[in-house]
Design an enzyme around this catalytic site. Structure first.
Site, PDB file in Angstrom:
ATOM      1  N   CYS A   1     -14.098   0.059  -4.775  1.00 34.75           N
ATOM      2  CA  CYS A   1     -13.422   1.066  -4.086  1.00 34.75           C
ATOM      3  C   CYS A   1     -12.556   2.315  -4.528  1.00 34.75           C
ATOM      4  CB  CYS A   1     -12.903   0.561  -2.885  1.00 34.75           C
ATOM      5  SG  CYS A   1     -12.694   1.710  -1.544  1.00 34.75           S
TER       6      CYS A   1
ATOM      7  N   HIS B   1      -1.871   3.878  -6.556  1.00 34.42           N
ATOM      8  CA  HIS B   1      -3.165   4.545  -6.382  1.00 34.42           C
ATOM      9  C   HIS B   1      -3.025   6.147  -7.005  1.00 34.42           C
ATOM     10  CE1 HIS B   1      -5.119   1.099  -4.685  1.00 34.42           C
ATOM     11  NE2 HIS B   1      -4.220   1.267  -3.786  1.00 34.42           N
TER      12      HIS B   1
ATOM     13  N   LYS C   1       0.754  -1.288  -0.085  1.00 38.03           N
ATOM     14  CA  LYS C   1      -0.174   0.092  -0.080  1.00 38.03           C
ATOM     15  C   LYS C   1       0.889   1.379   0.065  1.00 38.03           C
ATOM     16  CE  LYS C   1      -3.842  -0.263   0.015  1.00 38.03           C
ATOM     17  NZ  LYS C   1      -4.600  -0.696  -1.341  1.00 38.03           N
TER      18      LYS C   1
ATOM     19  N   LEU D   1      -9.599  -4.835   1.469  1.00 42.34           N
ATOM     20  CA  LEU D   1     -10.405  -5.977   2.105  1.00 42.34           C
ATOM     21  C   LEU D   1      -9.730  -7.400   2.186  1.00 42.34           C
ATOM     22  CD1 LEU D   1     -13.708  -5.332  -0.070  1.00 42.34           C
ATOM     23  CD2 LEU D   1     -13.374  -5.355   2.482  1.00 42.34           C
TER      24      LEU D   1
ATOM     25  N   GLY E   1     -15.011 -11.729 -13.189  1.00 43.03           N
ATOM     26  CA  GLY E   1     -13.787 -11.514 -13.028  1.00 43.03           C
ATOM     27  C   GLY E   1     -13.127 -11.858 -11.567  1.00 43.03           C
TER      28      GLY E   1
ATOM     29  N   ILE F   1     -14.171  -0.644   1.681  1.00 44.21           N
ATOM     30  CA  ILE F   1     -12.762  -0.757   2.571  1.00 44.21           C
ATOM     31  C   ILE F   1     -11.702  -1.028   1.104  1.00 44.21           C
ATOM     32  CG2 ILE F   1     -11.369  -2.273   4.023  1.00 44.21           C
ATOM     33  CD1 ILE F   1     -14.338  -2.577   5.626  1.00 44.21           C
ATOM     34  N   ASP F   2     -10.519  -0.271   1.212  1.00 43.07           N
ATOM     35  CA  ASP F   2      -9.760  -0.411   0.122  1.00 43.07           C
ATOM     36  C   ASP F   2      -8.728  -1.516   0.379  1.00 43.07           C
ATOM     37  OD1 ASP F   2      -8.079   0.855   1.745  1.00 43.07           O
ATOM     38  OD2 ASP F   2      -7.778   2.576   0.425  1.00 43.07           O
TER      39      ASP F   2
END
Length: 355
Positions: A270, A95, A77, A310, A196, A307-308
């Site tokens: 998300c 991101h 992250k 999960l 997917g 929630i990004d």
């Protein structure tokens, strides 16, 4: 040829226990001739001694800025917020390519430091398919939380209390099954993006709990939303990865119906901060500590989960799965001319050219 060096940085995002490199994966890289440094940190689901036993160099948490310039800094992250230029080659989910908040700041730091970003989301094969993804477990966990919230609402409880990771999927399934057993009926679960990776995970959860599903994919969404049909489901799980603008799947107007059955939406994809979000009814992510947003008020309330990270609900299984996909490509880092790395670097240059 000098030894390729991978530096696994400690994650700092709250409750992020996943890792891009498991001890087993580190061992495979070391056996292939790589040097692997692993930062100490309290959040990794795997104990630091497991890495040490595999032959990894153990380094201090947050010491990656002092790593040799030739090292590849590997993470999952976002980097901790700061302003110093980034001089290394980084591999992680930044991101930063879809006009998200703070994207220009992080990309400018790379440009100033003459570093490079190989974004995990944009590592693709010859068919433009991502080489590694947490998608299955994101869908599985998202659907589990959606059904959990639905059951709680049926029982007159708070939609979702603060949640934390589970040691394995069996424990998670037991938790949700126990709640469903107290309900008068079971929910219908609608999955958009059912074909997917994330969609398959959501359907896997529904199958494990013996729930009825409504499965939509590109064919069903091609006409463009908003889709009134989602109101007939009890739980909606959005698993669509969108890279272009398109009509929203739902709007507050389309959901504001007295006949609506839909009680919980889990937006696995998300992306509330980007322009391509097809669930445009919220403006911030939720968290494990505060899992839901009340989008519509009682008497027919609607709660949303966004929630990004999960897959962190099942960090061990999701990390093992992801690592099996990623490590074969990490083993090719000595040759950055290979298409998977060159394509990622080309995208980075495209995104930073006009900064």
């Amino acid at each position: 040829m000098s030894q390729t060096h991978i530096w696994l940085r400690a994650e700092t995002k709250p409750q992020e226990q996943r890792t891009a490199l498991t001890p087993k994966g580190a061992k495979a890289l070391i056996e292939a001739g790589f040097k692997v440094s692993v930062e100490q940190g309290p959040q990794n689901i795997f104990n630091i001694e497991q890495y040490r036993a595999m032959g990894c160099e153990i380094v201090a948490q947050g010491s990656w800025p002092q790593a040799p310039k030739s090292a590849f800094i590997l993470g999952l992250k976002e980097l901790p917020e700061d302003s110093f230029p980034l001089v290394h080659k980084h591999i992680y989910f930044a991101h930063a390519y879809k006009d998200q908040a703070g994207a220009n700041d992080i990309l400018s730091r790379f440009k100033q430091g003459e570093g490079a970003l190989y974004d995990l989301e944009f590592l693709v094969d010859e068919n433009q398919r991502r080489i590694a993804a947490f998608g299955y477990w994101a869908g599985f966990a998202g659907a589990a939380l959606g059904v959990w919230a639905w059951a709680n609402k049926q029982l007159g409880k708070t939609a979702l209390p603060p949640v934390s990771s589970f040691p394995d999927q069996e424990k998670l399934l037991n938790e949700v099954s126990a709640l469903l057993a107290q309900c008068a009926n079971k929910p219908n679960v609608m999955v958009i993006g059912a074909k997917g990776r994330s969609g398959s995970g959501a359907l896997g959860l529904a199958k494990a709990l013996q729930l009825k599903t409504i499965e939509w994919d590109m064919e069903e969404t091609a006409v463009g939303g908003p889709f009134e049909q989602v109101n007939d489901a009890d739980v909606l799980v959005n698993c669509v990865l969108v890279n272009q603008d398109l009509p929203p799947f739902v709007t507050l107007s389309s959901l504001d119906s007295a006949e609506r059955n839909l009680s919980v939406i889990c937006d696995v994809s998300c992306d509330p901060y980007g322009d391509y979000n097809p669930i445009r009814i919220y403006d911030h992510c939720t968290t494990f500590n505060n899992p839901t947003i009340e989008v519509l008020s009682p008497p027919n309330s609607l709660h949303l989960i966004a929630i990004d990270h999960l897959p962190s609900l099942l960090p061990k299984e999701s990390s093992e799965d992801y690592g099996q996909q990623l490590v074969p490509y990490l083993a090719s880092l000595h040759d950055l001319s290979l298409p998977v790395w060159q394509k990622a670097l080309d995208i980075y240059h495209q995104k930073t050219t006009n900064l």
